[in-house]
Every structure is written in C-alpha cells, then in structure tokens.
Design an enzyme around this catalytic site. Structure first.
Site, PDB file in Angstrom:
ATOM      1  N   ARG A  54       0.821  -1.214   0.000  1.00  0.00           N
ATOM      2  CA  ARG A  54       0.000   0.000   0.000  1.00  0.00           C
ATOM      3  C   ARG A  54       0.859   1.270   0.000  1.00  0.00           C
ATOM      4  O   ARG A  54       0.497   2.284  -0.599  1.00  0.00           O
ATOM      5  CB  ARG A  54      -0.915  -0.019   1.231  1.00  0.00           C
ATOM      6  CG  ARG A  54      -1.869   1.156   1.325  1.00  0.00           C
ATOM      7  CD  ARG A  54      -2.726   1.074   2.579  1.00  0.00           C
ATOM      8  NE  ARG A  54      -1.940   1.199   3.795  1.00  0.00           N
ATOM      9  CZ  ARG A  54      -1.672   0.205   4.637  1.00  0.00           C
ATOM     10  NH1 ARG A  54      -2.111  -1.015   4.381  1.00  0.00           N
ATOM     11  NH2 ARG A  54      -0.964   0.410   5.735  1.00  0.00           N
ATOM     12  N   SER A  55       2.013   1.209   0.687  1.00  0.00           N
ATOM     13  CA  SER A  55       2.882   2.391   0.795  1.00  0.00           C
ATOM     14  C   SER A  55       3.941   2.456  -0.295  1.00  0.00           C
ATOM     15  O   SER A  55       4.616   3.485  -0.443  1.00  0.00           O
ATOM     16  CB  SER A  55       3.577   2.397   2.160  1.00  0.00           C
ATOM     17  OG  SER A  55       2.640   2.477   3.205  1.00  0.00           O
ATOM     18  N   CYS A 110      10.442  -2.169  24.551  1.00  0.00           N
ATOM     19  CA  CYS A 110      10.787  -0.814  24.982  1.00  0.00           C
ATOM     20  C   CYS A 110      10.886  -0.688  26.495  1.00  0.00           C
ATOM     21  O   CYS A 110      11.831  -0.073  27.021  1.00  0.00           O
ATOM     22  CB  CYS A 110       9.763   0.178  24.430  1.00  0.00           C
ATOM     23  SG  CYS A 110       8.043  -0.314  24.651  1.00  0.00           S
ATOM     24  N   GLY A 164       3.401   3.322  22.415  1.00  0.00           N
ATOM     25  CA  GLY A 164       3.894   1.954  22.444  1.00  0.00           C
ATOM     26  C   GLY A 164       3.080   1.027  21.557  1.00  0.00           C
ATOM     27  O   GLY A 164       3.552  -0.036  21.162  1.00  0.00           O
ATOM     28  N   LYS A 201       6.656 -10.418  28.389  1.00  0.00           N
ATOM     29  CA  LYS A 201       7.840  -9.984  27.659  1.00  0.00           C
ATOM     30  C   LYS A 201       8.884  -9.435  28.621  1.00  0.00           C
ATOM     31  O   LYS A 201      10.070  -9.803  28.564  1.00  0.00           O
ATOM     32  CB  LYS A 201       7.481  -8.896  26.637  1.00  0.00           C
ATOM     33  CG  LYS A 201       6.740  -9.352  25.402  1.00  0.00           C
ATOM     34  CD  LYS A 201       6.424  -8.120  24.550  1.00  0.00           C
ATOM     35  CE  LYS A 201       5.534  -8.456  23.380  1.00  0.00           C
ATOM     36  NZ  LYS A 201       5.153  -7.243  22.623  1.00  0.00           N
ATOM     37  N   HIS A 227       7.800   6.292  28.480  1.00  0.00           N
ATOM     38  CA  HIS A 227       7.346   5.292  29.443  1.00  0.00           C
ATOM     39  C   HIS A 227       7.964   5.580  30.811  1.00  0.00           C
ATOM     40  O   HIS A 227       9.140   5.954  30.905  1.00  0.00           O
ATOM     41  CB  HIS A 227       7.787   3.887  29.021  1.00  0.00           C
ATOM     42  CG  HIS A 227       7.031   3.321  27.847  1.00  0.00           C
ATOM     43  ND1 HIS A 227       5.958   3.945  27.262  1.00  0.00           N
ATOM     44  CD2 HIS A 227       7.205   2.156  27.153  1.00  0.00           C
ATOM     45  CE1 HIS A 227       5.508   3.192  26.258  1.00  0.00           C
ATOM     46  NE2 HIS A 227       6.245   2.110  26.175  1.00  0.00           N
ATOM     47  N   ASN A 235      10.136   5.753  24.646  1.00  0.00           N
ATOM     48  CA  ASN A 235       9.914   4.385  24.165  1.00  0.00           C
ATOM     49  C   ASN A 235      10.137   4.217  22.665  1.00  0.00           C
ATOM     50  O   ASN A 235      10.515   3.144  22.203  1.00  0.00           O
ATOM     51  CB  ASN A 235       8.499   3.931  24.516  1.00  0.00           C
ATOM     52  CG  ASN A 235       7.436   4.862  23.962  1.00  0.00           C
ATOM     53  OD1 ASN A 235       7.381   6.033  24.329  1.00  0.00           O
ATOM     54  ND2 ASN A 235       6.589   4.352  23.079  1.00  0.00           N
TER      55      ASN A 235
END
Length: 325
Positions: free
Chosen positions: A39-40, A128, A159, A207, A236, A309
C-alpha cells in the site's frame, strides 16, 4: 566504513524514527533502501535531503545490503529476517518474534554488548519497557546482586504504534475511531495490554519478565510486572522495587548508576526534582530518580525510571546495535 542499510517498515512510527536517528547520529550510510507494505510502495521519504522511494519486499531485495532494521511486526520479521540473513545481511528486528530464540542475541548495548558476537544473522531488539529497565538494573545487579524485581509501568500509547496514537487523537477530537487497538477508551483512562490466553498476565508483562532474565543472564531471577497504558503520546515510566542480596546506601546506588552509559540521575526531592516524561522528549537517555530505601524489607530499594519508548526503547537501541556491528 560506510554501510548499505535497509529499513523494513519505513513508513511506521518506529520506521520513520529509524530514518531520523540515523541522520542525527551521523551513521555512516552508503546507500539506504526503504521497504513497507504494498500500500505504501511508491511513496517517498526524505533522508539527508534526498527523496528515497519506498519499495515492497521481494525475494532478492537484501542483496548487497549490510544491515536491515526491521519494525514491521512479528509476521514480517518471521519470514523476511531469515531472507535477509541468507543474503549476508544482518537483520536487527524490533518485533517480539525472535527475542526468546536461544540462538538469537537480545541486546541492549549498555548492558550486554558482548552478546552481539553470538548472532547468526539475526539480532533482536528488546521490548521498549525492558530496555530502560535493564539499563538501570545492570550496574545495581553487578554491585549488589538482585534478589527480586517488582515493576509497575506507566506506558504511553505510542507503544502501540501509530494506531494507538490515531485512536487517542480521534477520541480527543470526537471523531470516529478507525481500527481501534482496544475496546476500552484510551483518553482520560488507564488500560492494559492484551492478555495471554494461558494466564492472567498480559503479553507485555511476560515480555518484560522473560527478556529481563535473558539480557541480564539471570535465568532464575524472580521478576513480577504489571504494565499499564496511560493516555500520553510519548515516553514510558516505571516504578521499580528491588530486593538486593547485599546492603547498600543510597549514595552507593547513585555512584554505580552515575557510571552507567547514557543514564542520567535526576533525584533531588528537596527541590522537587525527579524524571518526568518531558525529560524523555527527543532523548536517547534513561532517567532515574526517586531513589529511596524500601523500609518494609531488608535491602529494599525504590526507583523511578523514565525513557522515550520510540527512541531508546526502539529505534535508537537498534541503531546502537548497528553501531556496535
């Protein structure tokens, strides 16, 4: 020596920050190629006063490329990082897909730079929130030994990428929300990330737990995390409580933290000075403050950690890895 660079996901929030940080840090770019979704493809992005066309990924697109910076999600990274590696191009991936593979190093340059030598063509960029945490934990761990880590995060909606920012802006402006990231309202609210199907923990929390252990090489370290999202556009914050094996003074903690690369201590309660999200705007540093003893346990320590972040938590850390290479 200048390098041929590729950016996968170049039109996204982190992809665009890759481009900006490469220029800011004067990374020795010989040639740059930009990739994004079909698309881009065909659009143009400026890099060092030159308009670079955005391409779609094809099987031989990494031939002649030295380093590819990925920020296009796990599905793209799963398929195309291996394609890059097979073309003798080192892939540095910002998604979560490769992070816990035993043969893929998970690297924060201020913390475990030697791990980079173990790569087999793919290097993972950590989450992050994990990055800013371990930058502060590493010198404390080395000098006083971590016994237990308890973290509560206050994470900006960036984020979640451009989609998160789009939902927040639409809610503020009272316009229709297209492709919302959450069924919950973001503005004037505090929400959580998506939950793991097998537990009451969120994906983000797991995570942070697993990545912190891997990066610090402390596989049995007790880590407990609660991650929340707040309606701000960048940065953050983390409230961190540590239990240490060895006794300490706050002055000793400040001394070891002051020696950590790219970390700033901002801790002066008498003058009402502590890190805020404003400190992290356009910054690649990790800020630490509110250092104080936890009087409820032996060798307990409170600290407050703030970082950007999108930059240190994503784009800048990946480019620092590229600089190590």
């Amino acid at each position: 020596m200048s390098k041929n660079i590729a950016i996968v996901g170049a039109t996204g929030l982190v992809g665009r920050t890759f481009i900006r940080v490469l220029a800011e840090r004067n990374f020795p770019v010989k040639n740059i190629r930009l990739f994004a979704s079909e698309r881009s493809a065909g659009s143009f992005i400026d890099f060092n006063n030159e308009k670079i066309i955005v391409e779609k990924l094809e099987q031989n697109c990494f031939k002649g490329t030295d380093i590819a910076l990925f920020s296009a999600g796990g599905a793209v990274a799963k398929e195309w990082a291996k394609v890059a590696a097979s073309s003798n191009c080192i892939a540095i991936d910002n998604s979560s897909y490769w992070r816990m593979f035993p043969d893929v190093p998970l690297v924060v340059p201020e913390v475990n730079p030697k791990a980079i030598k173990e790569h087999n063509g793919i290097i993972a960029n950590p989450n992050c929130s994990t990055i800013q945490l371990v930058v502060a934990l590493k010198p404390i761990s080395d000098n006083f030994q971590l016994k237990r880590v308890l973290v509560s995060t206050y994470q900006s909606i960036s984020g979640a990428g451009q989609s998160g920012l789009n939902q927040l802006n639409a809610e503020i402006n009272g316009t229709e929300v297209n492709n919302p990231i959450s069924k919950h309202r973001i503005s004037n609210n505090c929400t959580f990330h998506s939950f793991e199907s097998s537990s009451n923990f969120t994906v983000e929390e797991n995570k942070m737990i697993n990545e912190t252990r891997k990066i610090l090489n402390l596989k049995e370290l007790p880590v407990s995390v609660t991650c929340a999202r707040i309606p701000v556009i960048g940065g953050h914050c983390e409230s961190v409580n540590l239990e240490l094996e060895n006794d300490f003074t706050i002055e000793q903690i400040k001394e070891v933290l002051s020696k950590q690369q790219n970390l700033i201590i901002k801790d002066n309660p008498e003058l009402d000075e502590y890190p805020t999200l404003q400190d992290s705007e356009n910054s690649d540093l990790v800020f630490v403050g509110r250092l104080r003893r936890d009087l409820s346990i032996k060798n307990g320590l409170h600290l407050w950690i703030v970082a950007n972040n999108v930059r240190k938590g994503a784009a800048t850390n990946a480019i620092q890895i590229a600089e190590l290479l």
